[in-house]
Design an enzyme around this catalytic site. Structure first.
Site, PDB file in Angstrom:
ATOM      1  N   GLY A  20      -7.321  16.330  -8.520  1.00  0.00           N
ATOM      2  CA  GLY A  20      -8.357  16.201  -9.527  1.00  0.00           C
ATOM      3  C   GLY A  20      -9.037  17.523  -9.755  1.00  0.00           C
ATOM      4  N   VAL A  25      -5.208  16.112  -2.639  1.00  0.00           N
ATOM      5  CA  VAL A  25      -4.899  15.391  -1.412  1.00  0.00           C
ATOM      6  C   VAL A  25      -3.387  15.436  -1.194  1.00  0.00           C
ATOM      7  CG1 VAL A  25      -5.048  13.197  -0.178  1.00  0.00           C
ATOM      8  CG2 VAL A  25      -6.879  13.862  -1.745  1.00  0.00           C
ATOM      9  N   ASP A 135     -18.624   4.295  -5.600  1.00  0.00           N
ATOM     10  CA  ASP A 135     -17.461   4.285  -6.485  1.00  0.00           C
ATOM     11  C   ASP A 135     -16.487   3.198  -6.039  1.00  0.00           C
ATOM     12  OD1 ASP A 135     -16.028   5.118  -8.698  1.00  0.00           O
ATOM     13  OD2 ASP A 135     -15.001   6.747  -7.653  1.00  0.00           O
TER      14      ASP A 135
END
Length: 436
Positions: A20, A25, A135
């Site tokens: 992102g 990751v 989230d």
């Protein structure tokens, strides 16, 4: 001599799992302990947050994970600097995320409540540790192959006693699952996470996003602040009205005071609805999903163009876009999946020269019983080999053989036999041509 290919002399990157605007990751191998891990590196330079702000948010996620000790929350193993780039190392969650699981349709009430109970217990541990997730959504809920629920991605977490890291005019989170009071700018509390849990339950039981899959962000916000999530107890859904429907409606209430006030209370309310074998049913669903994905990957054609995919934002909004001008991204609550953009990233980083080495790594995964990861890796390797080396090359045939082994062990017997037969035909062809 230190291997330059290792992070901090210890972690060898295997493949990207997601990326992102702020971080990437990777699946990685811990060379010291010989185990697979997930490693997240800070990568933002001029994205949504820059400089110290990105670093503070990155460090906050690591601190949030370090505070929580619960099997339902992904574990933090390590953190450090590689050069001047911060990273942290986490447990890697085998299985699928909740969004992927519901793609095949609504879950049974027993399976949905088993997931909801696992989420509630994980949130209770987080809240007790002074961490708000902020989230809660299906892509941040992992279901393991044993049917366990593991929550992850605390990138928007808020720690008790600390001020928010945000910018004026930037909406933090995903509106489909965001509590109305947070949309309006109020400081989030535990009930905001419980609203996200309620909407996830609604999603699991109906198989649909509460405000529709194609809803524009402005319309989502208007409905969330107006009529709200359509109640399950109205009888408008193919779902029997009852105490479970009323509980889901309470969790999805527009007003925070109308919801259960703690995650521990929510867990107690959900427990009576978790049928015996609910976790086993979840494990069966995950096993079927992993098997079907492996079969599909085994039949994919080699890509003509393996150019890297564009990275998608890890968080939701462009700081230069005003709230009333924002447009819903495609697959808003599913920014990246291994079957699309990340798979292209994997393919773009592989060459015929390193395919054989990667293949040995995949075989090791098969022998250790880590079949889901092995199937994904072998699929990528085989596609590259088919495209670059051809169907008769030994590396291609070896990859297809081990793909068949994976399919057989995942329960896809007929597909495994078909692939074994394909390998045998090519082997016979090579023999008839006088090759070794």
């Amino acid at each position: 001599m230190t291997d330059p290919g290792l992070i901090d002399g210890r972690y060898r990157l295997v493949r990207p799992l997601g990326r992102g605007a702020m971080g990437v990751v990777y699946e990685a191998e811990d060379e010291n302990l010989r185990r697979r891990v997930a490693l997240k590196k800070l990568s933002a330079v001029g994205g949504m947050w820059a400089g110290d702000e990105a670093l503070r948010r990155f460090n906050r996620e690591a601190e949030a994970l370090a505070r929580i000790d619960h099997p339902g929350v992904v574990s933090l193993y390590d953190s450090g600097l590689h050069g001047d780039v911060p990273y942290f190392v986490m447990q890697i969650v085998d299985g699928v995320d909740l969004a992927t699981l519901v793609e095949a349709g609504a879950l049974t009430s027993g399976a949905a409540c088993a997931v909801g109970l696992g989420m509630a217990q994980a949130l209770a541990a987080a809240h007790e540790a002074g961490v708000l997730h902020r989230d809660v959504k299906p892509t941040n809920v992992g279901i393991t192959r044993q049917g366990s629920v593991v929550m992850h991605d605390f990138g928007l977490a808020r720690l008790a006693g600390e001020s928010a890291i945000t910018r004026t005019g930037v909406m933090m989170g995903t509106p489909q699952f965001m509590a109305p009071e947070v949309i309006m700018g109020a400081a989030p509390g535990p009930t905001a996470d419980l609203y996200g849990l309620g909407v996830c339950l609604h999603f699991m039981l109906t198989g649909n996003l509460p405000f529709g899959p194609g809803a524009e962000v402005g319309a989502v916000v208007d409905i969330a602040l107006g009529a709200g999530v359509r109640p399950l107890s109205t009888g408008l859904f193919p779902f029997e009205p009852g105490k479970l429907a009323l509980l889901v409606d309470q969790l999805c209430a527009r007003e925070a005071f109308a919801r259960p006030q703690t995650a521990a209370e929510t867990a107690r309310l959900l427990e009576p609805f978790v049928e015996d074998g609910g976790r086993s049913a979840l494990a069966d669903l995950v096993a079927a999903n992993v098997r079907d994905t492996a079969v599909r990957q085994a039949h994919e054609s080699p890509p003509r163009n393996c150019a890297p995919a564009e990275s998608g934002p890890e968080y939701d909004w462009d700081e230069n876009v005003l709230p009333n001008q924002r447009v819903r991204r495609r697959d808003e609550f599913r920014p990246l999946t291994l079957s699309t953009k990340t798979r292209r990233l994997v393919l773009s980083s592989m060459t015929p020269q390193n395919a054989a080495s990667r293949q040995r790594e995949a075989v090791s995964l098969v022998l250790r019983g880590e079949l889901q990861e092995a199937a994904q890796m072998l699929s990528s390797i085989t596609q590259v080999c088919l495209s670059s080396l051809g169907p008769h090359h030994p590396t291609t045939l070896t990859g297809q053989f081990w793909q068949a082994v994976c399919l057989a062990r995942l329960g896809a017997g007929p597909e495994a036999l078909e692939l074994f037969s394909r390998v045998n035909r090519h082997t016979d062809h090579r023999g008839n041509d006088g090759h070794d």
